[in-house]
Design a protein around this motif. Structure first.
Motif, PDB file in Angstrom:
ATOM      1  N   GLN A  66       0.846  -1.199  -0.062  1.00  0.00           N
ATOM      2  CA  GLN A  66      -0.012  -0.078  -0.019  1.00  0.00           C
ATOM      3  C   GLN A  66       0.878   1.213   0.124  1.00  0.00           C
ATOM      4  OE1 GLN A  66      -2.500   0.318   3.491  1.00  0.00           O
ATOM      5  NE2 GLN A  66      -3.706   1.960   2.752  1.00  0.00           N
ATOM      6  N   ASN A  67       2.050   1.331   0.911  1.00  0.00           N
ATOM      7  CA  ASN A  67       2.698   2.321   0.878  1.00  0.00           C
ATOM      8  C   ASN A  67       3.502   2.695  -0.347  1.00  0.00           C
ATOM      9  OD1 ASN A  67       2.244   3.161   3.853  1.00  0.00           O
ATOM     10  ND2 ASN A  67       3.969   1.770   4.466  1.00  0.00           N
ATOM     11  N   LEU A  68       3.888   1.629  -1.006  1.00  0.00           N
ATOM     12  CA  LEU A  68       4.715   1.856  -2.299  1.00  0.00           C
ATOM     13  C   LEU A  68       3.737   2.072  -3.227  1.00  0.00           C
ATOM     14  CD1 LEU A  68       7.343   1.333  -3.845  1.00  0.00           C
ATOM     15  CD2 LEU A  68       6.830  -1.032  -3.994  1.00  0.00           C
ATOM     16  N   GLU A  69       2.708   1.489  -3.469  1.00  0.00           N
ATOM     17  CA  GLU A  69       1.631   2.003  -4.541  1.00  0.00           C
ATOM     18  C   GLU A  69       1.371   3.528  -4.236  1.00  0.00           C
ATOM     19  OE1 GLU A  69      -1.250  -1.043  -3.968  1.00  0.00           O
ATOM     20  OE2 GLU A  69      -0.364  -2.058  -5.736  1.00  0.00           O
ATOM     21  N   MET A  70       1.208   3.804  -3.155  1.00  0.00           N
ATOM     22  CA  MET A  70       0.906   5.473  -3.028  1.00  0.00           C
ATOM     23  C   MET A  70       2.071   6.288  -3.425  1.00  0.00           C
ATOM     24  SD  MET A  70      -1.248   5.442   0.757  1.00  0.00           S
ATOM     25  CE  MET A  70      -0.116   6.490   1.252  1.00  0.00           C
ATOM     26  N   ARG A  71       3.238   6.008  -2.951  1.00  0.00           N
ATOM     27  CA  ARG A  71       4.526   6.583  -3.369  1.00  0.00           C
ATOM     28  C   ARG A  71       4.715   6.760  -4.805  1.00  0.00           C
ATOM     29  NH1 ARG A  71       8.758   7.694   0.248  1.00  0.00           N
ATOM     30  NH2 ARG A  71      10.398   7.016  -0.996  1.00  0.00           N
ATOM     31  N   ILE A  72       4.361   5.485  -5.610  1.00  0.00           N
ATOM     32  CA  ILE A  72       4.570   5.443  -7.038  1.00  0.00           C
ATOM     33  C   ILE A  72       3.778   6.506  -7.663  1.00  0.00           C
ATOM     34  CG2 ILE A  72       3.914   4.192  -9.081  1.00  0.00           C
ATOM     35  CD1 ILE A  72       4.665   1.344  -7.273  1.00  0.00           C
ATOM     36  N   THR A  73       2.395   6.674  -7.059  1.00  0.00           N
ATOM     37  CA  THR A  73       1.582   7.692  -7.647  1.00  0.00           C
ATOM     38  C   THR A  73       2.092   9.087  -7.333  1.00  0.00           C
ATOM     39  OG1 THR A  73      -0.321   6.115  -7.562  1.00  0.00           O
ATOM     40  CG2 THR A  73      -0.923   8.511  -7.669  1.00  0.00           C
ATOM     41  N   SER A  74       2.375   9.411  -6.059  1.00  0.00           N
ATOM     42  CA  SER A  74       2.573  10.777  -5.650  1.00  0.00           C
ATOM     43  C   SER A  74       3.991  11.155  -6.232  1.00  0.00           C
ATOM     44  CB  SER A  74       2.665  10.686  -4.156  1.00  0.00           C
ATOM     45  OG  SER A  74       3.648  10.127  -3.454  1.00  0.00           O
ATOM     46  N   MET A  75       4.972  10.282  -6.440  1.00  0.00           N
ATOM     47  CA  MET A  75       6.218  10.708  -6.933  1.00  0.00           C
ATOM     48  C   MET A  75       6.154  10.599  -8.312  1.00  0.00           C
ATOM     49  SD  MET A  75       8.565   9.081  -3.724  1.00  0.00           S
ATOM     50  CE  MET A  75       9.907  10.286  -3.799  1.00  0.00           C
ATOM     51  N   GLY A  76       5.245  10.316  -8.903  1.00  0.00           N
ATOM     52  CA  GLY A  76       5.253  10.117 -10.490  1.00  0.00           C
ATOM     53  C   GLY A  76       6.006   9.138 -11.338  1.00  0.00           C
ATOM     54  N   MET A  77       6.080   7.961 -10.561  1.00  0.00           N
ATOM     55  CA  MET A  77       6.992   6.791 -11.136  1.00  0.00           C
ATOM     56  C   MET A  77       6.706   5.754 -11.829  1.00  0.00           C
ATOM     57  SD  MET A  77       9.924   7.698  -9.785  1.00  0.00           S
ATOM     58  CE  MET A  77      10.758   6.290 -10.201  1.00  0.00           C
ATOM     59  N   GLU A  78       5.217   6.065 -12.291  1.00  0.00           N
ATOM     60  CA  GLU A  78       4.461   5.044 -13.002  1.00  0.00           C
ATOM     61  C   GLU A  78       5.216   4.488 -14.160  1.00  0.00           C
ATOM     62  OE1 GLU A  78       3.242   8.023 -12.302  1.00  0.00           O
ATOM     63  OE2 GLU A  78       1.479   7.683 -11.037  1.00  0.00           O
ATOM     64  N   GLU A  79       6.205   5.218 -14.894  1.00  0.00           N
ATOM     65  CA  GLU A  79       6.904   4.687 -15.965  1.00  0.00           C
ATOM     66  C   GLU A  79       8.061   4.003 -15.388  1.00  0.00           C
ATOM     67  OE1 GLU A  79       7.948   7.660 -19.174  1.00  0.00           O
ATOM     68  OE2 GLU A  79       6.043   8.816 -18.475  1.00  0.00           O
TER      69      GLU A  79
ATOM     70  N   VAL B  90       7.942  -9.132  -0.801  1.00  0.00           N
ATOM     71  CA  VAL B  90       7.052  -8.418  -1.605  1.00  0.00           C
ATOM     72  C   VAL B  90       7.835  -8.539  -2.893  1.00  0.00           C
ATOM     73  CG1 VAL B  90       5.589  -6.155  -2.359  1.00  0.00           C
ATOM     74  CG2 VAL B  90       6.058  -7.010   0.073  1.00  0.00           C
ATOM     75  N   LEU B  91       6.995  -8.740  -4.146  1.00  0.00           N
ATOM     76  CA  LEU B  91       7.466  -8.756  -5.395  1.00  0.00           C
ATOM     77  C   LEU B  91       7.135  -7.280  -6.216  1.00  0.00           C
ATOM     78  CD1 LEU B  91       6.564 -12.022  -6.657  1.00  0.00           C
ATOM     79  CD2 LEU B  91       8.478 -11.563  -5.485  1.00  0.00           C
ATOM     80  N   VAL B  92       8.264  -6.860  -6.910  1.00  0.00           N
ATOM     81  CA  VAL B  92       7.975  -5.512  -7.447  1.00  0.00           C
ATOM     82  C   VAL B  92       8.336  -5.656  -8.823  1.00  0.00           C
ATOM     83  CG1 VAL B  92       9.869  -4.373  -6.486  1.00  0.00           C
ATOM     84  CG2 VAL B  92       8.136  -2.921  -7.345  1.00  0.00           C
ATOM     85  N   GLU B  93       7.624  -5.292  -9.972  1.00  0.00           N
ATOM     86  CA  GLU B  93       8.132  -5.234 -11.350  1.00  0.00           C
ATOM     87  C   GLU B  93       8.274  -3.623 -11.448  1.00  0.00           C
ATOM     88  OE1 GLU B  93       6.232  -6.537 -15.626  1.00  0.00           O
ATOM     89  OE2 GLU B  93       5.010  -5.610 -14.214  1.00  0.00           O
ATOM     90  N   MET B  94       9.494  -3.475 -12.112  1.00  0.00           N
ATOM     91  CA  MET B  94      10.281  -2.319 -12.126  1.00  0.00           C
ATOM     92  C   MET B  94      11.414  -2.074 -13.067  1.00  0.00           C
ATOM     93  SD  MET B  94      12.012  -1.914  -8.289  1.00  0.00           S
ATOM     94  CE  MET B  94      12.938  -0.303  -8.890  1.00  0.00           C
ATOM     95  N   ILE B  95      11.682  -1.144 -13.709  1.00  0.00           N
ATOM     96  CA  ILE B  95      12.935  -0.623 -14.310  1.00  0.00           C
ATOM     97  C   ILE B  95      13.883  -0.179 -13.308  1.00  0.00           C
ATOM     98  CG2 ILE B  95      13.708   0.671 -16.062  1.00  0.00           C
ATOM     99  CD1 ILE B  95      11.066   0.680 -17.674  1.00  0.00           C
ATOM    100  N   MET B  96      14.862  -0.978 -13.078  1.00  0.00           N
ATOM    101  CA  MET B  96      16.003  -0.469 -12.323  1.00  0.00           C
ATOM    102  C   MET B  96      16.559   0.935 -12.624  1.00  0.00           C
ATOM    103  SD  MET B  96      17.142  -0.878  -9.352  1.00  0.00           S
ATOM    104  CE  MET B  96      16.178  -2.306  -8.750  1.00  0.00           C
TER     105      MET B  96
END
Length: 184
Positions: free
Chosen positions: A26-39, A72-78
């Motif tokens: 939940q925290n990470l999903e909120m940070r993704i949105t608030s910090m514009g990291m969706e890409e 927790v698993l996270v799909e991301m571009i490092m």
């Protein structure tokens, strides 16, 4: 269309405080949105399985248990920015496969991710490809691997095709996923 940026997507494992996996998600999903990291950061998954337990009073109840407690698993571009956002999320104690001192972690192997997500009933990746009825394709995975056939039906929602292939001198319908087929 897969952008050049998204082609570097990989899955990583986060270590968290045990019992805080859903809060970290939940925290990470909120940070993704608030910090514009969706890409850069795409999916956050807490692998769970459902099973039925019997209570002391004899009643049955459905319970979700963590398959990998504390992870927790996270799909991301490092990238440096994505690494910083994830690493500094409350409850995250680090990345699995990182040697500390700011080193980047090792991603999961594609086969590992595919098996985990398949067991959870999730797709490993969306394939940005379209097919047309009547088109000839080559099957690259599954029981019909190596055969070619003609697309008869398309199910875009579930990313599946019905392909007519010739086996033993007869036409047979092969039900395949998008990632098991290549265009000619």
């Amino acid at each position: 269309m897969v952008t050049e940026l998204q082609s570097g997507k990989q899955w990583y494992v986060l270590h968290t405080y045990s019992g805080y996996e859903n809060k970290v998600k939940q925290n990470l999903e909120m940070r993704i949105t608030s910090m514009g990291m969706e890409e850069f950061i795409f999916r956050v998954v807490v692998p769970e399985e459902e099973h039925v337990e019997t209570t002391k009073t004899g009643k049955k109840k459905t319970v979700n248990t963590k398959i990998f407690p504390g992870y927790v698993l996270v799909e991301m571009i490092m990238s440096d920015e994505a690494w910083f956002v994830v690493r500094n999320t409350p409850g995250v104690t680090g990345f699995l496969g990182s040697h500390g001192q700011g080193s980047k972690p090792t991603p999961l192997l594609d086969e590992e991710v595919h098996n985990i997500l398949r067991d959870l009933g999730m797709k490993t990746k969306k394939r940005d490809i379209s097919f047309e009825t009547g088109e000839v394709v080559k099957i690259t995975g599954g029981a019909f691997n190596g055969l070619e056939g003609k697309v008869e039906e398309i199910d875009d929602e579930h990313e599946r095709l019905k392909v007519s292939v010739e086996m033993f001198g007869r036409e047979t319908m092969a039900d395949v996923e998008y990632d098991q087929v290549d265009k000619y």
